[in-house]
Every structure is written in structure tokens, then in C-alpha cells.
Design an enzyme around this catalytic site. Structure first.
Site, short mmCIF file in Angstrom:
data_model
loop_
_atom_site.label_atom_id
_atom_site.label_comp_id
_atom_site.label_asym_id
_atom_site.label_seq_id
_atom_site.Cartn_x
_atom_site.Cartn_y
_atom_site.Cartn_z
N LYS A 38 35.68 46.34 44.15
CA LYS A 38 35.98 46.29 42.70
C LYS A 38 36.45 44.81 42.18
O LYS A 38 36.78 44.22 42.86
CB LYS A 38 36.75 47.35 42.31
CG LYS A 38 38.32 47.19 42.82
CD LYS A 38 38.99 48.33 42.66
CE LYS A 38 40.64 48.33 43.20
NZ LYS A 38 41.16 49.54 43.19
N ARG A 136 47.67 59.23 37.94
CA ARG A 136 46.46 58.59 37.17
C ARG A 136 45.59 59.20 37.08
O ARG A 136 45.15 59.95 36.02
CB ARG A 136 46.48 57.17 38.29
CG ARG A 136 45.74 56.22 37.46
CD ARG A 136 45.59 54.89 38.14
NE ARG A 136 44.57 54.84 39.31
CZ ARG A 136 44.57 53.86 40.30
NH1 ARG A 136 44.95 52.65 40.05
NH2 ARG A 136 43.80 54.18 41.37
N HIS A 170 44.66 58.80 46.16
CA HIS A 170 45.22 57.66 46.22
C HIS A 170 46.75 57.79 46.41
O HIS A 170 47.55 58.14 45.68
CB HIS A 170 44.82 56.95 45.05
CG HIS A 170 44.88 55.39 45.03
ND1 HIS A 170 44.38 54.75 46.26
CD2 HIS A 170 45.36 54.37 44.35
CE1 HIS A 170 44.80 53.45 45.82
NE2 HIS A 170 45.10 53.27 44.88
N ARG A 230 39.61 53.07 53.17
CA ARG A 230 39.23 52.75 51.93
C ARG A 230 40.13 51.46 51.61
O ARG A 230 40.51 51.31 50.25
CB ARG A 230 39.57 53.87 50.71
CG ARG A 230 38.56 53.73 49.69
CD ARG A 230 38.80 55.12 48.83
NE ARG A 230 40.00 55.08 48.22
CZ ARG A 230 40.88 56.21 48.32
NH1 ARG A 230 40.48 57.38 48.78
NH2 ARG A 230 41.92 56.03 47.73
N TYR A 270 53.93 20.52 28.04
CA TYR A 270 54.37 21.18 26.91
C TYR A 270 56.00 21.85 26.92
O TYR A 270 56.37 22.09 28.08
CB TYR A 270 53.54 22.58 26.54
CG TYR A 270 52.15 22.38 26.12
CD1 TYR A 270 52.01 21.83 24.71
CD2 TYR A 270 51.06 22.56 26.91
CE1 TYR A 270 50.47 21.65 24.34
CE2 TYR A 270 49.77 22.38 26.48
CZ TYR A 270 49.45 21.97 25.25
OH TYR A 270 48.14 21.77 24.88
N CYS A 317 49.29 23.93 31.87
CA CYS A 317 48.60 23.98 30.53
C CYS A 317 47.24 24.90 30.63
O CYS A 317 46.99 25.36 31.81
CB CYS A 317 47.99 22.59 30.10
SG CYS A 317 49.46 21.34 30.08
N ASP A 319 44.15 23.89 30.92
CA ASP A 319 43.07 23.23 31.94
C ASP A 319 43.79 22.43 33.02
O ASP A 319 42.77 21.81 33.65
CB ASP A 319 41.90 22.62 30.93
CG ASP A 319 41.59 23.66 29.71
OD1 ASP A 319 41.29 24.55 30.26
OD2 ASP A 319 41.85 22.87 28.60
C1 PLP Z 1 41.89 49.53 44.56
C2 PLP Z 1 41.76 50.91 45.18
C3 PLP Z 1 41.71 50.85 46.59
C4 PLP Z 1 42.02 49.59 47.36
O1 PLP Z 1 43.50 49.19 47.46
P1 PLP Z 1 44.06 48.18 48.20
O2 PLP Z 1 45.50 48.42 48.18
O3 PLP Z 1 43.49 46.92 47.92
O4 PLP Z 1 43.58 48.60 49.71
C5 PLP Z 1 41.57 52.01 47.08
N1 PLP Z 1 41.25 53.19 46.47
C6 PLP Z 1 41.46 53.13 45.19
C7 PLP Z 1 41.17 54.54 44.58
C8 PLP Z 1 41.68 52.00 44.51
O5 PLP Z 1 41.53 52.07 43.14
#
Ligand code: PLP
Length: 377
Positions: A38, A136, A170, A230, A270, A317, A319
Site C-alpha cells: 500500500k 478500526r 490486525h 502480512r 524563515y 523550507c 524546496d
Molecule cells: C499496513 C498494514 C499491515 C502492514 O503493517 P506493518 O506494520 O508495516 O507490517 C498489515 N496489515 C494491515 C491490515 C495493514 O493495514
């Protein structure tokens, strides 16, 4: 056209492959590997990373949304792709036609997806997501909601037009040390396992792919590997504190564009955040917060040069930003400066910015060209 090499990201796909193989070697035999790609593969380039994982034999990919999944399909990636986030039900025909797996997070969404799939006359591949403590996405199943959660998952799996290929959850704190976090993670895992067992017992449903292990769990809770792991961050070489011998895959490089000699007591950038304490040989670097160099790092970090660290001076800044080259006489116009990479730790930089490596990595913007040094094709 030749690349100007203002500021660029050097990505090593060989290191991605090394990390994949190293993690894979630590998994129980038969455990599959889903690479999380992702957010443009955490800034590394989703298509290039996915292509390399596909060649290397990884089993699955995950993205956050339909557009990211379609980017992979349009680039010719054939391996299974799971969308972790929400997709509106009207896109079910696209999901089916492009062979994309959709996460299902509650009964109402399962019903919507089912109706669309039936209307289209085909089946949608799905993974049921259980909310075991992240609060979530996912079927609620904690505490008194357990039985209802089981019911809803069974009902969802039985809906026409849906194939329940997988189930997942998760973890919220698998990457954080301490007894409290360990307890929470093990409770999440226990609830996940009890849910799967109850769905099987009461509904006769078995899921071919049960998965929950993100980076933290792959490292700290090997018992959670189940059918597939994962990881995201770990694949890109971070999160393990060097334990597995993984290699970082991204290095941000810039060059010195201009050098000025300023007298003592000169205000820099700045907000006049920094005033020179001596005659200062100041380098101007063509990288700023529009490239992803967080402004919160202003005046509190340093970058790597061939001769040692160059402290960053004053506000960053949009850039550009400034560095102190007074003690680095060998660093000149066009000298390379490493913002982060093997010589300037991303972890240290993230800490100075009050954030985590994930955020800095994902912040590297579109303006920064990705250069694939070891691309084989
Ligand atoms: C982003 C994500 C992961 C990967 O998480 P890491 O901490 O980068 O390994 C796994 N599962 C879900 C649902 C996620 O959103």
C-alpha cells in the site's frame, strides 16, 4: 532525457528480494507470504516492488484501496491482491473482472457486496476482517459481542456471490515492548483463534487463509504466523533492530547546490530560528518539505556527507534547506548528501521529528524520482 539529479531516492529491489527471502526463511514451513505494498509500497514504488515479489515467488499482495489494486493489475501483476480498506459496492464488477480480493468488515457490507455480485452473475473473492482490539475495521467480536460476531461472520460467508477465501485481524501493539502490550496482543490473537474455531464449529466454515502477523508480530510472536504473514515495514528493511539481518531498501540522496560564507551572528532561514555562532560555511541543499523532509526536523537533525555528519541549520523550507559545512571542507558544490539510508539512520531521523519510520518513508513525495540501481530488466 538525463535525470537532473536534484534530489532522488535510490531503491534497491535486490534488498527487497533479500528481505523477502530472509523473512520467508524464518517462517514455519508452508506459511505463505503477503507483501503489503500500500501507499506505493511505502514509497518504494508499488509496481516495481510487486513485480520483484512476484518473480521471487511471494504469494499475495495487499493494498489499501481499489485505485492501488488497479495500478498493479494495469501494470500486468498477476498475483492475488487483497484490498485492506473499503471499496464501495458499486465497484464489485470491477473487483471481479480484475480478480481483486476485497476485505469484508461487517454484515451490512457483506450484504451489499453479495447483492452486487449476484446482480453481476459472478462471485467476489473476500477475506473477512475481525476487529479483535484495533477498533478500526472489522466484525465486532470482543466481550459480549462474541456470539453476534460469530453469527454475522457465518451469515456473511454463506451469502450468495461471495467466496470466503480468508479471515484476518490486525494487531494494535505487536511492535511495542512491555508486558501490557504483550498481554494485549496475545488477547487479540486468542480472540481471533476463538472466533475462527466458533465459525468452523457452528457454521462448518473453514478459511483457507487465516492471517494476522504484521511486522511486529512476525518478529515478536512467531506463533501468530498461521497460514500467511502480512508484513509491510519489515519487507522494506525496518522494524527489526537488525535482528534478522534485513537491509534498508531506500536511500534519499541530494547534492550541495550553493555554498555561502556567512559572518557570525547571521540569521538563517524563515523565522530566524538559527543565528550563526561563528563564521559559517553554509551549504544550500535542494530538498525541502515538499520533497518529504518534514519541517518538524528543522534545526534538529544532520545528514551524512563523505566526511561526516552535516548539521542542518534553521527552518527547512518548501524546496530547500541549509547545512553547516564549516567543519567539512572536503564537501563542495555537487557533493552528495545522504538524507537517510545506510549512513544516516531513518529511525534516528524519525525520532527527531517526533514520528515513526513509516511516516518519513511515506512522506517522500512524487517530486523525488525513484532510481532503481539494480533493476534487472
Ligand atoms: C499496513 C498494514 C499491515 C502492514 O503493517 P506493518 O506494520 O508495516 O507490517 C498489515 N496489515 C494491515 C491490515 C495493514 O493495514
Amino acid at each position: 532525457m538525463e535525470l537532473q539529479k536534484r534530489t532522488w531516492a535510490e531503491i534497491s529491489l535486490d534488498n527487497i528480494e533479500h528481505n523477502y527471502r530472509t523473512i520467508k526463511a524464518h517462517l514455519p514451513a508452508g506459511c505463505r507470504f503477503l507483501g503489503v505494498v500500500k501507499a506505493d509500497a511505502y514509497g518504494h514504488g508499488a509496481v516495481r516492488v510487486s513485480r520483484r515479489l512476484e518473480e521471487a515467488g511471494a504469494d499475495y499482495l495487499a493494498v489499501s484501496c481499489l485505485d492501488e489494486a488497479l495500478e498493479l493489475r494495469n501494470a500486468g501483476i498477476k498475483m492475488p491482491v487483497l484490498i485492506l480498506g473499503h471499496t464501495p459496492a458499486r465497484f464489485v464488477p470491477v473487483l471481479i473482472d480484475r480478480d481483486i480480493t476485497q476485505t469484508v468488515t461487517c454484515l451490512a457490507k457483506a450484504e451489499e457486496y453479495s447483492q452486487e455480485a449476484v446482480k453481476y452473475g459472478k462471485e467476489l473473492k473476500t477475506h473477512m476482517k475481525l476487529d479483535t482490539g484495533m477498533s478500526r475495521l472489522g466484525f465486532l467480536c470482543s466481550g459480549s459481542l462474541f456470539d453476534e460476531g460469530v453469527e454475522h461472520v457465518i451469515t456473511s460467508c454463506r451469502l450468495p456471490g461471495l467466496i470466503a477465501e480468508g479471515v484476518y485481524t490486525h494487531f494494535a501493539v505487536a511492535d511495542e515492548p512491555g508486558e501490557e502490550n504483550e498481554k494485549y496482543t496475545l488477547e487479540q490473537f486468542d480472540l481471533f483463534c476463538r472466533m475462527i474455531a466458533a465459525v468452523e464449529e457452528r457454521g462448518g466454515i473453514t478459511f483457507p487463509l487465516r492471517h494476522c502477523a504484521n511486522t511486529g508480530a512476525v518478529l515478536n510472536y512467531p506463533q501468530t504466523a498461521l497460514d500467511m504473514v502480512r508484513p509491510g515495514l519489515l519487507l522494506y528493511g525496518y522494524g527489526d533492530g537488525g535482528r534478522l539481518g534485513l537491509k534498508p531498501c531506500m536511500k534519499i540522496v541530494t547534492t550541495v547546490s550553493t555554498i555561502k560564507i556567512h559572518e557570525k551572528d547571521t540569521d538563517v532561514s524563515y523565522g530566524r530560528l538559527f543565528r550563526t555562532k561563528r563564521t559559517t560555511r553554509m551549504g544550500v541543499l535542494p530538498i525541502g518539505y515538499a520533497d518529504g523532509l518534514l519541517r518538524s526536523l528543522s534545526n534538529r537533525c544532520s545528514f551524512a556527507t563523505e566526511d561526516g555528519p552535516a548539521p542542518q541549520l534553521g527552518r527547512i523550507c518548501m524546496d530547500m534547506c541549509m547545512v553547516d559545512l564549516t567543519d567539512l571542507p572536503g564537501v563542495n558544490i555537487d557533493s552528495r548528501i545522504e538524507i537517510f539510508g545506510p549512513n544516516n539512520s531513518l529511525e534516528k531521523l524519525s525520532e527527531a521529528a517526533g514520528t515513526i519510520p513509516y511516516e518519513l518513508m511515506c512522506s517522500v513525495s512524487k517530486r523525488v524520482p525513484r532510481v532503481y540501481g539494480d533493476e534487472r530488466d
